[in-house]
Motif scaffolding. Structure first.
Motif, short mmCIF file in Angstrom:
data_model
loop_
_atom_site.label_atom_id
_atom_site.label_comp_id
_atom_site.label_asym_id
_atom_site.label_seq_id
_atom_site.Cartn_x
_atom_site.Cartn_y
_atom_site.Cartn_z
N ARG A 179 0.84 -1.18 0.00
CA ARG A 179 0.00 0.00 0.00
C ARG A 179 0.88 1.24 0.00
O ARG A 179 1.84 1.34 0.74
CB ARG A 179 -0.90 -0.03 1.24
CG ARG A 179 -1.80 1.17 1.37
CD ARG A 179 -2.84 0.93 2.46
NE ARG A 179 -2.22 0.63 3.74
CZ ARG A 179 -1.78 1.56 4.59
NH1 ARG A 179 -1.88 2.83 4.27
NH2 ARG A 179 -1.24 1.22 5.74
N ASP B 115 0.14 4.35 0.89
CA ASP B 115 -0.11 5.45 1.81
C ASP B 115 1.22 5.87 2.44
O ASP B 115 2.01 5.04 2.86
CB ASP B 115 -1.07 5.02 2.93
CG ASP B 115 -2.48 4.87 2.41
OD1 ASP B 115 -2.77 5.46 1.37
OD2 ASP B 115 -3.27 4.16 3.05
N ASN C 277 -4.31 12.94 10.14
CA ASN C 277 -4.06 11.58 10.62
C ASN C 277 -4.94 11.23 11.81
O ASN C 277 -5.46 10.11 11.91
CB ASN C 277 -2.58 11.42 11.00
CG ASN C 277 -1.71 11.09 9.80
OD1 ASN C 277 -2.08 10.29 8.96
ND2 ASN C 277 -0.55 11.72 9.71
N LEU D 177 -8.40 10.45 10.64
CA LEU D 177 -8.52 9.19 9.92
C LEU D 177 -8.53 7.96 10.83
O LEU D 177 -9.00 6.89 10.41
CB LEU D 177 -7.37 9.05 8.92
CG LEU D 177 -7.34 10.02 7.74
CD1 LEU D 177 -6.06 9.82 6.94
CD2 LEU D 177 -8.56 9.86 6.85
N LYS D 178 -8.03 8.10 12.04
CA LYS D 178 -7.86 6.93 12.91
C LYS D 178 -9.11 6.08 13.06
O LYS D 178 -9.05 4.84 12.97
CB LYS D 178 -7.34 7.37 14.28
CG LYS D 178 -5.86 7.70 14.29
CD LYS D 178 -5.39 8.14 15.68
CE LYS D 178 -3.91 8.51 15.66
NZ LYS D 178 -3.46 9.00 16.99
N ARG E 165 -9.57 3.71 10.02
CA ARG E 165 -8.45 2.89 9.56
C ARG E 165 -8.44 1.49 10.15
O ARG E 165 -7.47 0.76 9.98
CB ARG E 165 -7.14 3.58 9.91
CG ARG E 165 -6.73 4.64 8.88
CD ARG E 165 -5.45 5.32 9.30
NE ARG E 165 -4.74 5.89 8.15
CZ ARG E 165 -3.79 6.80 8.22
NH1 ARG E 165 -3.44 7.27 9.42
NH2 ARG E 165 -3.20 7.26 7.15
N ALA F 254 -7.93 -2.71 0.90
CA ALA F 254 -9.11 -2.14 1.56
C ALA F 254 -10.31 -3.07 1.52
O ALA F 254 -11.41 -2.68 1.93
CB ALA F 254 -9.48 -0.80 0.90
N CYS G 10 -6.02 8.43 2.06
CA CYS G 10 -5.77 7.12 2.69
C CYS G 10 -6.54 6.05 1.92
O CYS G 10 -7.73 5.83 2.15
CB CYS G 10 -6.20 7.14 4.16
SG CYS G 10 -5.78 5.61 5.03
N SER H 52 -6.43 2.88 2.00
CA SER H 52 -6.74 1.62 2.65
C SER H 52 -8.10 1.65 3.37
O SER H 52 -8.51 0.65 3.95
CB SER H 52 -5.65 1.25 3.66
OG SER H 52 -5.57 2.23 4.68
N ILE H 53 -8.77 2.78 3.35
CA ILE H 53 -10.10 2.88 3.96
C ILE H 53 -11.12 2.32 2.99
O ILE H 53 -11.21 2.76 1.84
CB ILE H 53 -10.42 4.34 4.30
CG1 ILE H 53 -9.48 4.84 5.40
CG2 ILE H 53 -11.88 4.50 4.73
CD1 ILE H 53 -9.63 6.31 5.73
N CYS I 229 -15.94 9.26 6.36
CA CYS I 229 -14.58 9.78 6.42
C CYS I 229 -14.49 11.13 5.71
O CYS I 229 -13.85 12.07 6.22
CB CYS I 229 -13.61 8.78 5.78
SG CYS I 229 -11.89 9.30 5.82
#
Length: 394
Positions: A6, A8, A51, A54-55, A58, A122, A326, A328-329, A337
């Motif tokens: 990935r 990111d 960041n 986004l937690k 994720r 994802a 991001c 991977s979401i 998000c």
């Protein structure tokens, strides 16, 4: 390291490698948001907040939830096929085939998006699960899974980079294609891309310019645009196997009627998304000294799509900014998000409310090329650039 991992990037760490850039702002037509070229200090300031925002989104993706969406899309495929079969005795093929192709191709695009999520990790919590599902879905759509995963991750890492970008990299001279011809070419554009490689023109080492005498396709590891990895060949074999299965099940005429039309429509949707979410007269493109991961991600545009299209395509167009920040979401968290990111990004969040058909015309009509800031024909563009329209003399 694994070239397929990935892409990111830790935003603060990535941005700290760049030199400062003077703070510019350009207002997008008819929208309240400004497209900002922010300084290094401003990027550092918002990176931590982004960041933190986004937690909650994720957490590892849920395989069962993702498979439910695959089942939903396959059910839609079955329903469209059954309705088409029922209509065959009553509707002439000359009318039925294009209508069926448009509807089925639009449904196919949902599966395309889910395969794309596999490439970003994802779809499922484990790499082998992502790769297994992604390989099947993308092979069925004649997309070489690992090959495209590699080039697509490059697109994410170098979004709106004028030399290392992967798709719709702005040329430095006016293009020989009229706006209408760009629209006509959309159904075949993805196929051409798989054969010719990146229009950024940089080999897999990210340093050497394409050699016109060498292959630059996505189908073998000897290609100058692909890494030396046997998964490239495995990806190609997956597409060949899928095509052989289609001919065995449907026969040549059946493949043309039931598959090729929807395949071209799905590819058209892919080109529409790729062009519209990275192409706008007021969105910046960056040279090597100015580009960072976060600046590139913040040069992505969210756009409005009709509800049904947005639903079938898992919100890929209305949440594209969050996807680039991001990747991977999973899509089923992307709407929430995006809503969480909007107040954090403020004026740096780009949303263009222009209807899609008008936005597409704007993209092909007003976004033709960028200028060379150094005015040297022998060197690549540097600095910060914006699209220019096609010159009247072309």
């Amino acid at each position: 390291g694994d070239v397929y991992k990935r892409q990111d990037v830790d935003m603060a760490g990535q941005d700290s490698s760049s030199s400062g850039c003077s703070c510019w702002e350009r207002q997008m037509p008819k929208t309240p948001q400004a497209v900002g070229i922010v300084t290094h200090l401003e990027l550092e300031a918002i990176a931590k907040e982004v960041n933190d925002t986004l937690k909650p989104f994720r957490a590892p993706p849920c395989l069962a939830t993702s498979l439910r969406y695959v089942g939903q899309d396959l059910l839609s495929v079955w329903c469209v096929a059954q309705l088409t079969l029922a209509a065959i005795p009553w509707v002439h093929t000359a009318l039925l085939w294009p209508v069926y192709s448009i509807v089925m191709g639009t449904v196919f695009s949902g599966l395309w998006v889910l395969g794309h999520e596999c490439g970003h990790g994802a779809f499922a919590p484990h790499k082998w699960q992502n790769d297994a599902v992604g390989f099947v879905l993308h092979s069925a759509l004649l997309v070489p899974y690992w090959s495209w995963q590699y080039s697509h991750n490059k697109h994410h890492k170098y979004t709106n980079h004028v030399t290392l970008g992967e798709t719709f990299v702005p040329p430095v001279d006016s293009e020989p294609y009229s706006p209408l011809s760009k629209l006509y070419m959309m159904p075949l554009a993805f196929c051409v891309y798989l054969i010719k490689g990146s229009n950024g023109g940089v080999q897999a080492d990210l340093k050497t310019q394409f050699d016109p005498k060498r292959w630059s396709d996505h189908f073998h590891s000897g290609s100058q645009s692909m890494p030396n990895d046997l998964r490239i060949e495995a990806s190609t074999l997956g597409c060949i196997a899928a095509l052989a299965l289609l001919f065995w099940m449907l026969g040549p005429g059946g493949v043309v009627f039931w598959y090729m039309g929807p395949y071209l429509v799905a590819n058209t949707w892919l080109v529409v998304y790729t062009r519209l979410h990275h192409t706008h007269p007021d969105v910046p493109h960056y040279g090597p000294a100015a580009h960072t991961f976060l600046r590139g991600a913040l040069s992505t545009v969210d756009r409005p799509y009709p509800w049904l299209i947005d639903h079938l395509h898992h919100h890929i167009g209305s949440t594209h900014v969050a996807h680039h920040i991001c990747s991977s979401i999973p899509h089923y968290r992307a709407v929430a998000c995006t809503e969480a990111l909007r107040p954090v990004l403020g004026k740096l969040y780009i949303y263009d409310p222009l209807p899609i058909h008008r936005a597409l015309w704007q993209a092909v009509h007003e976004c033709d090329h960028v200028n060379r800031m150094d005015h040297e024909k022998t060197t690549w563009t540097t600095g910060v650039q914006y699209y220019e329209p096609r010159t009247k003399t072309d």
